[in-house]
Write a protein that holds these residues in place. Structure first.
Motif, PDB file in Angstrom:
ATOM      1  N   ASP A  57      -6.773  19.470   9.818  1.00 53.54           N
ATOM      2  CA  ASP A  57      -6.964  18.050   9.568  1.00 53.54           C
ATOM      3  C   ASP A  57      -6.199  17.653   8.318  1.00 53.54           C
ATOM      4  OD1 ASP A  57      -8.653  17.439  11.740  1.00 53.54           O
ATOM      5  OD2 ASP A  57     -10.379  18.256  10.668  1.00 53.54           O
ATOM      6  N   LEU A  58      -5.647  16.452   8.315  1.00 57.23           N
ATOM      7  CA  LEU A  58      -4.864  15.968   7.196  1.00 57.23           C
ATOM      8  C   LEU A  58      -5.691  15.103   6.257  1.00 57.23           C
ATOM      9  CD1 LEU A  58      -1.454  14.872   8.786  1.00 57.23           C
ATOM     10  CD2 LEU A  58      -1.916  16.937   7.445  1.00 57.23           C
ATOM     11  N   HIS A  59      -5.418  15.238   4.988  1.00 59.72           N
ATOM     12  CA  HIS A  59      -5.834  14.274   3.966  1.00 59.72           C
ATOM     13  C   HIS A  59      -4.577  13.469   3.649  1.00 59.72           C
ATOM     14  CE1 HIS A  59      -8.044  12.943   0.241  1.00 59.72           C
ATOM     15  NE2 HIS A  59      -6.785  12.657  -0.087  1.00 59.72           N
ATOM     16  N   ILE A  60      -4.519  12.225   4.110  1.00 59.79           N
ATOM     17  CA  ILE A  60      -3.308  11.416   3.949  1.00 59.79           C
ATOM     18  C   ILE A  60      -3.404  10.569   2.690  1.00 59.79           C
ATOM     19  CG2 ILE A  60      -1.921   9.563   4.921  1.00 59.79           C
ATOM     20  CD1 ILE A  60      -2.365  10.671   7.642  1.00 59.79           C
ATOM     21  N   ASN A  61      -2.410  10.778   1.827  1.00 58.03           N
ATOM     22  CA  ASN A  61      -2.315  10.084   0.551  1.00 58.03           C
ATOM     23  C   ASN A  61      -1.141   9.110   0.600  1.00 58.03           C
ATOM     24  OD1 ASN A  61      -0.626  10.210  -2.208  1.00 58.03           O
ATOM     25  ND2 ASN A  61      -2.802  10.297  -2.702  1.00 58.03           N
ATOM     26  N   GLY A  62      -1.277   7.991  -0.084  1.00 62.90           N
ATOM     27  CA  GLY A  62      -0.188   7.027  -0.168  1.00 62.90           C
ATOM     28  C   GLY A  62       0.185   6.756  -1.613  1.00 62.90           C
ATOM     29  N   VAL A  63       1.486   6.719  -1.904  1.00 61.23           N
ATOM     30  CA  VAL A  63       1.977   6.367  -3.236  1.00 61.23           C
ATOM     31  C   VAL A  63       1.975   4.841  -3.366  1.00 61.23           C
ATOM     32  CG1 VAL A  63       3.989   6.411  -4.770  1.00 61.23           C
ATOM     33  CG2 VAL A  63       3.345   8.458  -3.476  1.00 61.23           C
ATOM     34  N   VAL A  64       1.418   4.341  -4.455  1.00 68.06           N
ATOM     35  CA  VAL A  64       1.300   2.891  -4.652  1.00 68.06           C
ATOM     36  C   VAL A  64       1.897   2.510  -6.003  1.00 68.06           C
ATOM     37  CG1 VAL A  64      -0.697   2.570  -3.148  1.00 68.06           C
ATOM     38  CG2 VAL A  64      -1.059   3.199  -5.546  1.00 68.06           C
ATOM     39  N   PHE A  65       2.385   1.267  -6.087  1.00 66.03           N
ATOM     40  CA  PHE A  65       3.003   0.798  -7.328  1.00 66.03           C
ATOM     41  C   PHE A  65       3.134  -0.711  -7.296  1.00 66.03           C
ATOM     42  CE2 PHE A  65       6.326   2.168  -4.376  1.00 66.03           C
ATOM     43  CZ  PHE A  65       7.143   1.057  -4.281  1.00 66.03           C
ATOM     44  N   ARG A  66       3.512  -1.278  -8.463  1.00 65.98           N
ATOM     45  CA  ARG A  66       3.674  -2.721  -8.590  1.00 65.98           C
ATOM     46  C   ARG A  66       5.049  -3.142  -9.102  1.00 65.98           C
ATOM     47  NH1 ARG A  66       0.876  -5.332  -5.089  1.00 65.98           N
ATOM     48  NH2 ARG A  66      -1.381  -5.346  -5.391  1.00 65.98           N
ATOM     49  N   SER A  67       5.949  -2.177  -9.342  1.00 60.46           N
ATOM     50  CA  SER A  67       7.289  -2.521  -9.820  1.00 60.46           C
ATOM     51  C   SER A  67       8.309  -1.641  -9.112  1.00 60.46           C
ATOM     52  CB  SER A  67       7.385  -2.316 -11.339  1.00 60.46           C
ATOM     53  OG  SER A  67       8.678  -2.661 -11.814  1.00 60.46           O
ATOM     54  N   PRO A  68       9.169  -2.207  -8.261  1.00 56.24           N
ATOM     55  CA  PRO A  68      10.151  -1.393  -7.543  1.00 56.24           C
ATOM     56  C   PRO A  68      11.113  -0.680  -8.487  1.00 56.24           C
ATOM     57  CG  PRO A  68       9.997  -3.609  -6.625  1.00 56.24           C
ATOM     58  CD  PRO A  68       9.270  -3.625  -7.926  1.00 56.24           C
ATOM     59  N   VAL A  69      11.595   0.477  -8.050  1.00 56.85           N
ATOM     60  CA  VAL A  69      12.585   1.231  -8.810  1.00 56.85           C
ATOM     61  C   VAL A  69      13.846   1.435  -7.968  1.00 56.85           C
ATOM     62  CG1 VAL A  69      13.113   3.412  -9.961  1.00 56.85           C
ATOM     63  CG2 VAL A  69      10.844   2.389 -10.213  1.00 56.85           C
ATOM     64  N   LEU A  70      13.739   2.192  -6.882  1.00 59.58           N
ATOM     65  CA  LEU A  70      14.893   2.487  -6.046  1.00 59.58           C
ATOM     66  C   LEU A  70      15.373   1.234  -5.319  1.00 59.58           C
ATOM     67  CD1 LEU A  70      13.871   5.893  -4.432  1.00 59.58           C
ATOM     68  CD2 LEU A  70      15.283   5.509  -6.456  1.00 59.58           C
ATOM     69  N   PRO A  71      16.680   1.122  -5.049  1.00 64.08           N
ATOM     70  CA  PRO A  71      17.173  -0.011  -4.260  1.00 64.08           C
ATOM     71  C   PRO A  71      16.462  -0.090  -2.920  1.00 64.08           C
ATOM     72  CG  PRO A  71      19.001   1.222  -5.208  1.00 64.08           C
ATOM     73  CD  PRO A  71      17.766   2.031  -5.469  1.00 64.08           C
ATOM     74  N   GLY A  72      16.033  -1.278  -2.564  1.00 62.66           N
ATOM     75  CA  GLY A  72      15.359  -1.475  -1.289  1.00 62.66           C
ATOM     76  C   GLY A  72      13.858  -1.327  -1.339  1.00 62.66           C
ATOM     77  N   GLU A  73      13.317  -0.834  -2.453  1.00 62.01           N
ATOM     78  CA  GLU A  73      11.861  -0.712  -2.543  1.00 62.01           C
ATOM     79  C   GLU A  73      11.210  -2.086  -2.603  1.00 62.01           C
ATOM     80  OE1 GLU A  73      11.031   3.607  -4.685  1.00 62.01           O
ATOM     81  OE2 GLU A  73      10.804   1.766  -5.863  1.00 62.01           O
ATOM     82  N   ARG A  74      10.035  -2.189  -1.989  1.00 60.61           N
ATOM     83  CA  ARG A  74       9.281  -3.436  -1.968  1.00 60.61           C
ATOM     84  C   ARG A  74       7.839  -3.169  -2.363  1.00 60.61           C
ATOM     85  NH1 ARG A  74      12.126  -2.219   1.902  1.00 60.61           N
ATOM     86  NH2 ARG A  74      10.435  -1.606   3.298  1.00 60.61           N
TER      87      ARG A  74
END
Length: 406
Positions: free
Chosen positions: A220-237
């Protein structure tokens, strides 16, 4: 699974808290894709070797104490594993790349870590780095970087990914588990949603991913998500209504990758004090992370300087990544105190005592724990000392009540 506000309680157990996981960026070994783009045997060490000071007082090039080693060599990885374990880093969170046409940069994990005789000393897990891979090795000022490998993949690729991680990683005795479930993180939630055509379909894809893994290897997977409020890489939203999205996707936990994702000033100012970036991160943690419907695992970042990824003959000015500002004042002492402060707050609030660090080896972004010629092992020593002081504080009865961790 239980849902609700986890600002004051924890709901799962993890190994021997506090647990510290360091992100591992595996672009320091030869890879066929890099061979075709940059020439046979090219690695990102080449950018580090040729980095130059871009302004008075700028500390470049960074020089690794261990030299420019091949991380896909098991004997090299054994040294990294021993250093991690000896200084309090419990696991490597490998940036794992998989596109429609297959894997990328997998040699450090597949040959290096898995081939190391001592890989039981530091566990590992995967963060699928599902962002566009762009030609920024190095980036030219004023030129739009070309997308070489799109982050969006098909549902068929997702199914192959599930089979790949089931076959190669998830049943390994050193894979990191939370409540008996394998930790698997997604870097870019917006790309995941875009490739699926919407939030509800992305949630369905994630559930299908879980089911496929369970069918392939019984895990079984424990699914984690990376979250943020300021884009860094081109194309990040940046997602709107972040907590609603977390719930809709059915994530089990969240975390951050780097403080740069919480410090918008790095996109506009040349030099940003380390303490200011820490304050921006703390604001995100306290105002949003503590109120998510699933646990948020805080992040501590060692530093930030992406100038080695730029053409060194260009003038240096703050624009889009990697032409971003730098963190200043990120001494080993200040880094260690940030770790100590975050660990103390996790314990005092009764939260899961797990934090992520950027990074074990992001040399060309100026964020690394590996020893260098300037500081030696000082950043790793800061982690060791912070953990020792944390346990001393507990023995002396100076911490708040623990969460539900062994």
């Amino acid at each position: 699974m239980q849902r609700g506000n986890f600002s004051s309680i924890s709901y799962f157990q993890i190994m021997n808290p506090p647990v510290i996981g360091a992100y591992y960026f595996p672009n320091f070994h030869a890879d066929p894709r890099n061979d075709s783009e940059h020439g046979r045997g090219w690695t990102e060490w080449e950018l580090l070797k040729t980095a130059t000071p871009r302004f008075p007082g700028h500390h470049q090039p960074l020089v690794p104490e261990w030299g420019y080693e091949d991380e896909s060599d098991p004997t090299v990885m054994e040294k990294k594993i021993d250093a991690a374990a000896d200084y309090g880093v419990d696991l490597f969170i490998f940036d794992w790349y998989h596109y429609d046409d297959g894997e990328f940069l997998n040699g450090a994990l597949d040959r290096g870590y898995l081939g190391a005789h001592n890989n039981h000393r530091a566990r590992f897990c995967l963060m699928w780095a599902n962002h566009d891979w762009r030609e920024i090795m190095p980036a030219k000022l004023g030129r739009t970087s070309e997308v070489l490998y799109p982050g969006k993949v098909t549902s068929e690729t997702m199914e192959r990914m599930a089979e790949t991680i089931s076959r190669k990683y998830l049943t390994h005795p050193s894979y990191f588990l939370i409540e008996g479930r394998a930790y698997f993180s997604f870097y870019d939630l917006c790309t995941l949603i875009e490739q699926a055509g919407g939030v509800s379909e992305a949630a369905r894809q994630l559930e299908a991913f879980r089911e496929r893994v369970r069918a392939c290897c019984g895990v079984d997977l424990h699914i984690n998500g990376v979250v943020f409020r300021s884009p860094v890489l081109p194309g990040e939203r940046v997602p709107a209504k972040l907590n609603e999205l977390i719930v809709a996707l059915g994530l089990d936990s969240t975390t951050s990758y780097v403080w740069t994702h919480h410090c918008p000033r790095l996109n506009t100012e040349a030099l940003v004090p380390y303490d200011d970036a820490y304050s921006d991160f703390q604001r995100f943690w306290h105002e949003e992370g503590l109120n998510f419907s699933v646990p948020y695992f805080p992040n501590v970042t060692m530093g930030w300087d992406a100038t080695p990824r730029t053409v060194q003959s260009d003038c240096w000015e703050v624009r889009r990544y990697p032409f971003t500002g730098l963190l200043t004042g990120n001494t080993p002492e200040r880094f260690g105190s940030a770790i100590a402060e975050v660990l103390a707050e996790l314990r005092d609030r009764g939260l899961p005592e797990f934090l992520t660090i950027n990074a074990w080896n992001e040399w060309t972004e100026g964020s690394y724990l590996e020893p260098d010629k300037t500081h030696g092992f000082a950043y790793l020593e800061s982690i060791r000392d912070a953990k020792r002081n944390f346990h001393h504080r507990l023995r002396c009865g100076q911490a708040g009540g623990p969460g539900s961790m062994p």
